[in-house]
Scaffold this motif. Structure first.
Motif, PDB file in Angstrom:
ATOM      1  N   ALA A  79       0.820  -1.218   0.000  1.00 40.36           N
ATOM      2  CA  ALA A  79       0.000   0.000   0.000  1.00 40.36           C
ATOM      3  C   ALA A  79       0.848   1.260   0.000  1.00 40.36           C
ATOM      4  O   ALA A  79       0.332   2.353  -0.239  1.00 40.36           O
ATOM      5  CB  ALA A  79      -0.937   0.003   1.200  1.00 40.36           C
ATOM      6  N   THR A  80       2.134   1.132   0.262  1.00 38.61           N
ATOM      7  CA  THR A  80       3.019   2.303   0.267  1.00 38.61           C
ATOM      8  C   THR A  80       3.540   2.618  -1.134  1.00 38.61           C
ATOM      9  O   THR A  80       4.195   3.636  -1.324  1.00 38.61           O
ATOM     10  CB  THR A  80       4.214   2.082   1.207  1.00 38.61           C
ATOM     11  OG1 THR A  80       5.000   0.969   0.738  1.00 38.61           O
ATOM     12  CG2 THR A  80       3.752   1.796   2.624  1.00 38.61           C
ATOM     13  N   SER A  81       3.259   1.741  -2.112  1.00 39.39           N
ATOM     14  CA  SER A  81       3.747   1.970  -3.469  1.00 39.39           C
ATOM     15  C   SER A  81       2.806   2.903  -4.214  1.00 39.39           C
ATOM     16  O   SER A  81       1.718   3.223  -3.746  1.00 39.39           O
ATOM     17  CB  SER A  81       3.875   0.637  -4.215  1.00 39.39           C
ATOM     18  OG  SER A  81       2.598   0.049  -4.378  1.00 39.39           O
ATOM     19  N   ALA A  82       3.238   3.319  -5.391  1.00 38.25           N
ATOM     20  CA  ALA A  82       2.415   4.227  -6.190  1.00 38.25           C
ATOM     21  C   ALA A  82       1.110   3.560  -6.617  1.00 38.25           C
ATOM     22  O   ALA A  82       0.064   4.196  -6.677  1.00 38.25           O
ATOM     23  CB  ALA A  82       3.200   4.701  -7.415  1.00 38.25           C
ATOM     24  N   ASP A  83       1.188   2.267  -6.936  1.00 40.68           N
ATOM     25  CA  ASP A  83      -0.001   1.508  -7.323  1.00 40.68           C
ATOM     26  C   ASP A  83      -0.391   0.608  -6.158  1.00 40.68           C
ATOM     27  O   ASP A  83       0.278  -0.377  -5.866  1.00 40.68           O
ATOM     28  CB  ASP A  83       0.308   0.662  -8.567  1.00 40.68           C
ATOM     29  CG  ASP A  83      -0.907  -0.135  -9.034  1.00 40.68           C
ATOM     30  OD1 ASP A  83      -1.997   0.045  -8.451  1.00 40.68           O
ATOM     31  OD2 ASP A  83      -0.762  -0.930  -9.979  1.00 40.68           O
ATOM     32  N   THR A  84      -1.480   0.948  -5.495  1.00 39.83           N
ATOM     33  CA  THR A  84      -1.880   0.218  -4.287  1.00 39.83           C
ATOM     34  C   THR A  84      -2.792  -0.975  -4.577  1.00 39.83           C
ATOM     35  O   THR A  84      -3.183  -1.675  -3.645  1.00 39.83           O
ATOM     36  CB  THR A  84      -2.617   1.162  -3.314  1.00 39.83           C
ATOM     37  OG1 THR A  84      -3.795   1.670  -3.952  1.00 39.83           O
ATOM     38  CG2 THR A  84      -1.726   2.322  -2.905  1.00 39.83           C
ATOM     39  N   THR A  85      -3.108  -1.213  -5.864  1.00 42.44           N
ATOM     40  CA  THR A  85      -4.070  -2.277  -6.171  1.00 42.44           C
ATOM     41  C   THR A  85      -3.564  -3.652  -5.746  1.00 42.44           C
ATOM     42  O   THR A  85      -4.378  -4.528  -5.396  1.00 42.44           O
ATOM     43  CB  THR A  85      -4.399  -2.308  -7.672  1.00 42.44           C
ATOM     44  OG1 THR A  85      -3.184  -2.456  -8.426  1.00 42.44           O
ATOM     45  CG2 THR A  85      -5.106  -1.037  -8.094  1.00 42.44           C
ATOM     46  N   ALA A  86      -2.251  -3.860  -5.770  1.00 40.34           N
ATOM     47  CA  ALA A  86      -1.709  -5.167  -5.380  1.00 40.34           C
ATOM     48  C   ALA A  86      -1.956  -5.460  -3.909  1.00 40.34           C
ATOM     49  O   ALA A  86      -1.974  -6.632  -3.503  1.00 40.34           O
ATOM     50  CB  ALA A  86      -0.213  -5.230  -5.687  1.00 40.34           C
ATOM     51  N   ALA A  87      -2.146  -4.420  -3.105  1.00 41.49           N
ATOM     52  CA  ALA A  87      -2.350  -4.618  -1.667  1.00 41.49           C
ATOM     53  C   ALA A  87      -3.749  -5.137  -1.357  1.00 41.49           C
ATOM     54  O   ALA A  87      -3.953  -5.837  -0.350  1.00 41.49           O
ATOM     55  CB  ALA A  87      -2.120  -3.302  -0.930  1.00 41.49           C
ATOM     56  N   ILE A  88      -4.707  -4.815  -2.202  1.00 36.50           N
ATOM     57  CA  ILE A  88      -6.115  -5.089  -1.881  1.00 36.50           C
ATOM     58  C   ILE A  88      -6.408  -6.577  -1.682  1.00 36.50           C
ATOM     59  O   ILE A  88      -7.055  -6.949  -0.693  1.00 36.50           O
ATOM     60  CB  ILE A  88      -7.028  -4.473  -2.957  1.00 36.50           C
ATOM     61  CG1 ILE A  88      -6.951  -2.941  -2.871  1.00 36.50           C
ATOM     62  CG2 ILE A  88      -8.472  -4.946  -2.798  1.00 36.50           C
ATOM     63  CD1 ILE A  88      -7.671  -2.218  -3.984  1.00 36.50           C
ATOM     64  N   PRO A  89      -5.961  -7.484  -2.579  1.00 40.49           N
ATOM     65  CA  PRO A  89      -6.266  -8.905  -2.353  1.00 40.49           C
ATOM     66  C   PRO A  89      -5.729  -9.437  -1.030  1.00 40.49           C
ATOM     67  O   PRO A  89      -6.363 -10.287  -0.400  1.00 40.49           O
ATOM     68  CB  PRO A  89      -5.592  -9.603  -3.548  1.00 40.49           C
ATOM     69  CG  PRO A  89      -5.453  -8.560  -4.591  1.00 40.49           C
ATOM     70  CD  PRO A  89      -5.233  -7.280  -3.848  1.00 40.49           C
ATOM     71  N   HIS A  90      -4.581  -8.922  -0.603  1.00 34.60           N
ATOM     72  CA  HIS A  90      -3.997  -9.405   0.650  1.00 34.60           C
ATOM     73  C   HIS A  90      -4.788  -8.894   1.855  1.00 34.60           C
ATOM     74  O   HIS A  90      -5.020  -9.639   2.820  1.00 34.60           O
ATOM     75  CB  HIS A  90      -2.532  -8.985   0.736  1.00 34.60           C
ATOM     76  CG  HIS A  90      -1.690  -9.540  -0.362  1.00 34.60           C
ATOM     77  ND1 HIS A  90      -1.454 -10.887  -0.509  1.00 34.60           N
ATOM     78  CD2 HIS A  90      -1.051  -8.935  -1.402  1.00 34.60           C
ATOM     79  CE1 HIS A  90      -0.703 -11.094  -1.574  1.00 34.60           C
ATOM     80  NE2 HIS A  90      -0.458  -9.923  -2.136  1.00 34.60           N
ATOM     81  N   PHE A  91      -5.226  -7.645   1.797  1.00 34.75           N
ATOM     82  CA  PHE A  91      -6.078  -7.130   2.870  1.00 34.75           C
ATOM     83  C   PHE A  91      -7.412  -7.885   2.904  1.00 34.75           C
ATOM     84  O   PHE A  91      -7.938  -8.201   3.978  1.00 34.75           O
ATOM     85  CB  PHE A  91      -6.336  -5.637   2.683  1.00 34.75           C
ATOM     86  CG  PHE A  91      -5.199  -4.754   3.118  1.00 34.75           C
ATOM     87  CD1 PHE A  91      -4.613  -4.897   4.368  1.00 34.75           C
ATOM     88  CD2 PHE A  91      -4.712  -3.753   2.290  1.00 34.75           C
ATOM     89  CE1 PHE A  91      -3.571  -4.084   4.780  1.00 34.75           C
ATOM     90  CE2 PHE A  91      -3.671  -2.924   2.695  1.00 34.75           C
ATOM     91  CZ  PHE A  91      -3.096  -3.084   3.944  1.00 34.75           C
ATOM     92  N   GLU A  92      -7.958  -8.170   1.724  1.00 35.60           N
ATOM     93  CA  GLU A  92      -9.235  -8.882   1.679  1.00 35.60           C
ATOM     94  C   GLU A  92      -9.111 -10.287   2.255  1.00 35.60           C
ATOM     95  O   GLU A  92      -9.989 -10.749   3.008  1.00 35.60           O
ATOM     96  CB  GLU A  92      -9.750  -8.937   0.244  1.00 35.60           C
ATOM     97  CG  GLU A  92     -10.238  -7.601  -0.272  1.00 35.60           C
ATOM     98  CD  GLU A  92     -10.766  -7.683  -1.683  1.00 35.60           C
ATOM     99  OE1 GLU A  92     -11.686  -6.915  -2.017  1.00 35.60           O
ATOM    100  OE2 GLU A  92     -10.256  -8.507  -2.476  1.00 35.60           O
ATOM    101  N   GLU A  93      -8.034 -10.974   1.919  1.00 34.37           N
ATOM    102  CA  GLU A  93      -7.832 -12.316   2.474  1.00 34.37           C
ATOM    103  C   GLU A  93      -7.674 -12.244   3.988  1.00 34.37           C
ATOM    104  O   GLU A  93      -8.233 -13.060   4.729  1.00 34.37           O
ATOM    105  CB  GLU A  93      -6.612 -12.988   1.839  1.00 34.37           C
ATOM    106  CG  GLU A  93      -6.385 -14.391   2.371  1.00 34.37           C
ATOM    107  CD  GLU A  93      -5.274 -15.141   1.652  1.00 34.37           C
ATOM    108  OE1 GLU A  93      -5.054 -16.315   2.002  1.00 34.37           O
ATOM    109  OE2 GLU A  93      -4.634 -14.563   0.745  1.00 34.37           O
ATOM    110  N   ALA A  94      -6.909 -11.256   4.454  1.00 34.32           N
ATOM    111  CA  ALA A  94      -6.721 -11.092   5.897  1.00 34.32           C
ATOM    112  C   ALA A  94      -8.043 -10.834   6.595  1.00 34.32           C
ATOM    113  O   ALA A  94      -8.328 -11.399   7.662  1.00 34.32           O
ATOM    114  CB  ALA A  94      -5.739  -9.947   6.167  1.00 34.32           C
ATOM    115  N   ALA A  95      -8.881  -9.991   5.996  1.00 34.39           N
ATOM    116  CA  ALA A  95     -10.173  -9.667   6.600  1.00 34.39           C
ATOM    117  C   ALA A  95     -11.081 -10.887   6.664  1.00 34.39           C
ATOM    118  O   ALA A  95     -11.737 -11.141   7.682  1.00 34.39           O
ATOM    119  CB  ALA A  95     -10.852  -8.544   5.820  1.00 34.39           C
TER     120      ALA A  95
END
Length: 202
Positions: A79-95
């Protein structure tokens, strides 16, 4: 490790890493040691590959909250990168995993993180139906399944859902891993058997 890094105590962080190196040298046959070592190295060196390795190892074990933590940590890093889309699947799995494990405080924290990234999330689901592995699929992963059944390519799915192809590829990889399958044909068969394609994935 998190406490050490948060408190800017590099010597303590290195001590944790060193202790895990010692454990690994004594007995490298225990998968959990390797998973924790990769997790710690990922935090210490801000290394997404190490965190991804920890996630893979945790998925093969029986420590869902450790998997939650690793997914969230990788999401935070991406999420700290310019393109944060890669972070979303990992947050969703964690949730999803936090919800399924009853870790509601963790689930709410991760939901807030997703909302800051512009992702709308639902309330925690305390119970799931069907095989446990199907219940581990995130909402975003389920959205792909009817489109796969319809024969859409990953590019076409990305266009339909207004996401990147990379995001779709990541979701598909997670789906295959969680359901222990290797092909879209197997996914289609499972989806039809479960009735997950009428009016969208369940």
């Amino acid at each position: 490790m998190r406490i050490a890094l948060r408190g800017e105590a590099p010597s303590a962080a290195q001590a944790v890493s060193g202790a895990l190196d010692t454990l690994t040298a004594r007995d490298d046959s225990r998968q959990i040691i390797g998973a924790v070592r990769a997790h710690v190295d990922g935090l210490l060196h801000r290394d997404p590959r190490a965190l991804a390795s920890a996630i893979t190892a945790y998925r093969s074990g029986d420590r869902p909250l450790a998997l939650v933590a690793a997914c969230e940590d990788l999401g935070e890093l991406q999420a700290t990168s310019a393109d944060t889309t890669a972070a979303i699947p990992h947050f969703e799995e964690a949730a999803e995993l936090a919800s399924a494990s009853g870790a509601l405080r963790d689930h709410e924290r991760i939901r807030r993180r997703l909302r800051r990234l512009g992702v709308r999330t639902g309330a925690p689901r305390l119970q799931t139906t069907g095989p446990p592995e199907w219940g581990t699929l995130t909402e975003s992963e389920r959205k792909l399944i009817p489109l796969v059944v319809d024969g859409l390519t990953n590019r076409a799915i990305a266009d339909r859902l207004y996401v990147s192809v990379h995001t779709v590829n990541t979701h598909m990889k997670h789906i295959f891993t969680k359901l222990d399958i290797n092909t879209r044909v197997e996914l289609t068969r499972l989806a039809i058997e479960r009735g997950a394609v009428a009016g969208g994935a369940d």
